[in-house]
Scaffold this active site. Structure first.
Site, PDB file in Angstrom:
ATOM      1  N   CYS A  13       0.312   3.925   2.646  1.00 58.60           N
ATOM      2  CA  CYS A  13       0.737   3.440   3.973  1.00 58.60           C
ATOM      3  C   CYS A  13       2.225   3.705   4.178  1.00 58.60           C
ATOM      4  CB  CYS A  13       0.509   1.935   4.111  1.00 58.60           C
ATOM      5  SG  CYS A  13      -1.211   1.438   3.958  1.00 58.60           S
ATOM      6  N   CYS A  17       0.846  -1.199   0.000  1.00 63.15           N
ATOM      7  CA  CYS A  17       0.000   0.000   0.000  1.00 63.15           C
ATOM      8  C   CYS A  17       0.881   1.248   0.000  1.00 63.15           C
ATOM      9  CB  CYS A  17      -0.924  -0.059   1.221  1.00 63.15           C
ATOM     10  SG  CYS A  17      -1.594   1.502   1.780  1.00 63.15           S
TER      11      CYS A  17
END
Ligand SMILES: [Zn+2]
Length: 140
Positions: free
Chosen positions: A67, A64
């Site tokens: 993230c 991600c």
């Protein structure tokens, strides 16, 4: 889960910081509060979230992109709020129970927790100043 080594922001001493502890970790050398950022998963999440400090849970995954962008911000904030904040990072790929419990379909997802109770949820990557004011509001 193994202890993690953090450098004291005040005196640079290296300290071992446990994933969970009844008290609040302090530097062995200068006794100042230490930043508390740990990794937890399905087996030790409840213990990790059980602390007097405000808990900020980072539900993330290695694939991600946003993230990965949030990670250094959380690290910085854990140092800024070293006496009052604990950051608990949970890799949702490795922690299906926690991912399901908090319905982490869109990550990054940040959870604010107090005494093991969820108090706020933040979905998506937020800029540093937004996260800082959210932490300050929770601590106020
Ligand atoms: Zn120190």
């Amino acid at each position: 889960m193994a202890n993690q080594v953090v450098q004291c922001p005040s005196c640079d001493a290296k300290n071992r910081v446990p994933t969970s502890a009844p008290g609040s970790p302090r530097c062995a050398k200068c006794h100042k509060d230490l930043p508390w950022l740990v990794e937890a998963g399905d087996s030790d999440f409840e213990q990790a979230a059980s602390t007097k400090r405000l808990v900020l849970v980072d539900l993330w995954a290695p694939w991600c992109g946003p993230c990965v962008m949030v990670a250094p911000i959380l690290e910085k904030l854990s140092q800024e709020f070293s006496g009052s904040l604990k950051v608990v990072k949970v890799n949702v790929d490795e922690s299906p129970r926690i991912a399901q419990k908090y319905n982490a379909r869109s990550i990054p997802m940040l959870l604010f927790m107090r005494d093991g109770e969820l108090v706020d949820t933040v979905i998506g990557a937020q800029p540093e100043h937004v996260l800082r004011s959210q932490i300050e509001a929770q601590l106020a």
